[in-house]
Design a protein around this motif. Structure first.
Motif, PDB file in Angstrom:
ATOM      1  N   GLU A  56       0.764  -1.237  -0.218  1.00  0.00           N
ATOM      2  CA  GLU A  56      -0.128  -0.007   0.037  1.00  0.00           C
ATOM      3  C   GLU A  56       0.839   1.162  -0.014  1.00  0.00           C
ATOM      4  O   GLU A  56       0.578   2.124  -0.596  1.00  0.00           O
ATOM      5  N   PHE A  57       1.907   1.329   0.784  1.00  0.00           N
ATOM      6  CA  PHE A  57       2.767   2.433   0.894  1.00  0.00           C
ATOM      7  C   PHE A  57       3.418   2.815  -0.447  1.00  0.00           C
ATOM      8  O   PHE A  57       3.633   3.928  -0.804  1.00  0.00           O
ATOM      9  N   ALA A  58       3.904   1.695  -1.194  1.00  0.00           N
ATOM     10  CA  ALA A  58       4.555   1.836  -2.418  1.00  0.00           C
ATOM     11  C   ALA A  58       3.549   2.267  -3.558  1.00  0.00           C
ATOM     12  O   ALA A  58       3.874   2.999  -4.542  1.00  0.00           O
ATOM     13  N   LEU A  59       2.490   1.878  -3.634  1.00  0.00           N
ATOM     14  CA  LEU A  59       1.452   2.162  -4.600  1.00  0.00           C
ATOM     15  C   LEU A  59       0.783   3.434  -4.404  1.00  0.00           C
ATOM     16  O   LEU A  59       0.304   3.995  -5.522  1.00  0.00           O
ATOM     17  N   PHE A  60       1.145   4.531  -3.234  1.00  0.00           N
ATOM     18  CA  PHE A  60       0.507   5.675  -3.194  1.00  0.00           C
ATOM     19  C   PHE A  60       1.297   6.615  -4.295  1.00  0.00           C
ATOM     20  O   PHE A  60       2.373   6.630  -4.428  1.00  0.00           O
ATOM     21  N   ASP A  61       0.327   7.106  -4.996  1.00  0.00           N
ATOM     22  CA  ASP A  61       0.849   8.397  -5.760  1.00  0.00           C
ATOM     23  C   ASP A  61       0.006   9.770  -5.332  1.00  0.00           C
ATOM     24  O   ASP A  61      -1.364   9.939  -5.663  1.00  0.00           O
ATOM     25  N   LEU A  62       0.633  10.643  -4.910  1.00  0.00           N
ATOM     26  CA  LEU A  62      -0.024  11.755  -4.565  1.00  0.00           C
ATOM     27  C   LEU A  62      -0.582  12.632  -5.437  1.00  0.00           C
ATOM     28  O   LEU A  62      -1.995  12.879  -5.225  1.00  0.00           O
ATOM     29  N   ALA A  63       0.006  12.648  -6.666  1.00  0.00           N
ATOM     30  CA  ALA A  63      -0.784  13.691  -7.670  1.00  0.00           C
ATOM     31  C   ALA A  63      -2.218  12.914  -8.226  1.00  0.00           C
ATOM     32  O   ALA A  63      -3.178  13.409  -8.383  1.00  0.00           O
ATOM     33  N   THR A  64      -2.229  11.744  -8.109  1.00  0.00           N
ATOM     34  CA  THR A  64      -3.384  11.001  -8.502  1.00  0.00           C
ATOM     35  C   THR A  64      -4.403  10.924  -7.719  1.00  0.00           C
ATOM     36  O   THR A  64      -5.548  11.363  -7.785  1.00  0.00           O
ATOM     37  N   VAL A  65      -4.002  10.903  -6.271  1.00  0.00           N
ATOM     38  CA  VAL A  65      -4.914  11.037  -5.121  1.00  0.00           C
ATOM     39  C   VAL A  65      -5.626  12.347  -5.139  1.00  0.00           C
ATOM     40  O   VAL A  65      -6.712  12.546  -5.121  1.00  0.00           O
ATOM     41  N   ILE A  66      -4.640  13.598  -5.299  1.00  0.00           N
ATOM     42  CA  ILE A  66      -5.024  14.731  -5.321  1.00  0.00           C
ATOM     43  C   ILE A  66      -6.423  15.135  -6.380  1.00  0.00           C
ATOM     44  O   ILE A  66      -7.261  15.586  -6.142  1.00  0.00           O
ATOM     45  N   LYS A  67      -5.752  14.609  -7.413  1.00  0.00           N
ATOM     46  CA  LYS A  67      -6.759  14.640  -8.637  1.00  0.00           C
ATOM     47  C   LYS A  67      -8.385  14.037  -8.434  1.00  0.00           C
ATOM     48  O   LYS A  67      -9.236  14.880  -8.675  1.00  0.00           O
ATOM     49  N   GLU A  68      -8.061  12.897  -7.680  1.00  0.00           N
ATOM     50  CA  GLU A  68      -9.365  12.172  -7.513  1.00  0.00           C
ATOM     51  C   GLU A  68     -10.296  12.879  -6.434  1.00  0.00           C
ATOM     52  O   GLU A  68     -11.669  12.860  -6.572  1.00  0.00           O
TER      53      GLU A  68
END
Length: 288
Positions: A56-68
């Motif tokens: 889970e830690f490795a899969l996190f992408d901040l830009a993608t999450v912020i966009k969602e």
């Protein structure tokens, strides 16, 4: 630290208690530099949790999450934000990051929790009709859990009488539960405020509800219980309120009805008996 907290919230194998332990016991500058392995080692995670957390830690992408989050109009409220409610910050285990939908200005008002059984009967509905409107007229924001029964009815009555309401839910916004209250969820998101401690795609789990309940009581100067069985989940909210040094109120009920057993027991144990809104106002006068 908000981005770090967001990262942790997208690691669902990390529990609320574990995140709280990290926050309390490690300096913030060091926290941001810790690897998944460092965190797992500090928390003494078992092998299976450690492996899930690593992924889970490795899969996190901040830009993608912020966009969602922006796409779904989901906001973020960190414990470090100035508008974070002061009463909630005082509890032992405050939520470090909340996902939000709606009007954050409501957090500046005095709040009162109104909770109870999912098996509300007509008498419970009458009680809510009698008490919630006057509470709103006394400038309280009504806080509840958007569950079936008393919670939903308390939200509806606050809206019907022109009051303000905040819902704290036990799932992510994109996995809302219970589905029967979807229309009410949308109404409160548009006209009130909804808060969740869980990332948008997280489904409801049974342990989420006690975690949610501490937030409901933590936001509020007091908690009013309207109908509760002997083992009702709303009694967990009452216990949380007591542990947080907040007032607990209960409406008495028919001794032959199961939905009265919990509230009557609370009164036996010292909760303030409520039959009129003045019973609540007299007790909370010190807060006014």
């Amino acid at each position: 630290m908000k981005n770090w907290l967001l990262h942790m919230k997208y690691c669902p194998s990390l529990s609320v208690k574990q995140l709280g332990k990290l926050w309390r016991e490690i300096e913030k500058d060091r926290l941001k530099r810790l690897s998944a392995h460092d965190i797992a080692a500090f928390l003494e995670m078992k092998t299976d949790q450690h492996e899930r957390f690593q992924r889970e830690f490795a899969l996190f992408d901040l830009a993608t999450v912020i966009k969602e989050l922006e796409q779904h109009q989901i906001g973020l409220l960190s414990i470090e934000d100035t508008c974070y409610p002061s009463l909630l910050r005082e509890i032992y285990d405050p939520p470090l990051l909340l996902f939000t939908k709606g009007d954050l200005d409501l957090l500046a008002y005095e709040m009162l929790a109104v909770v109870g059984t999912r098996k509300m009967n007509e008498h419970g509905k009458e009680i809510i009709s009698k008490l919630v409107g006057p509470l709103c007229q006394n400038a309280f924001v009504i806080v509840s859990g958007l569950a079936l029964g008393v919670d939903a009815q308390a939200h509806k009555e606050a809206i019907r009488t022109g009051g303000r309401t905040i819902a704290v839910i036990g799932s992510g916004f994109l996995q809302f539960y219970p589905l029967e209250n979807t229309a009410l969820f949308a109404n409160i998101a548009a006209n009130g405020l909804i808060l969740s401690e869980y990332a948008p795609h997280i489904t409801a789990r049974k342990w989420h509800f006690p975690e949610r309940n501490r937030i409901i009581s933590g936001l509020s100067v007091g908690t009013l219980i309207i109908q509760a069985e002997k083992r009702s989940g709303s009694l967990i909210t009452a216990d949380a309120a007591l542990n947080q040094n907040r007032e607990v109120f209960a409406v008495p009920g028919n001794i032959f009805e199961p939905v009265s057993m919990g509230t009557n027991n609370l009164i036996q144990q010292g909760a303030k008996l409520v039959t009129e809104v003045t019973d609540i106002m007299e007790e909370l006068r010190q807060y006014g």
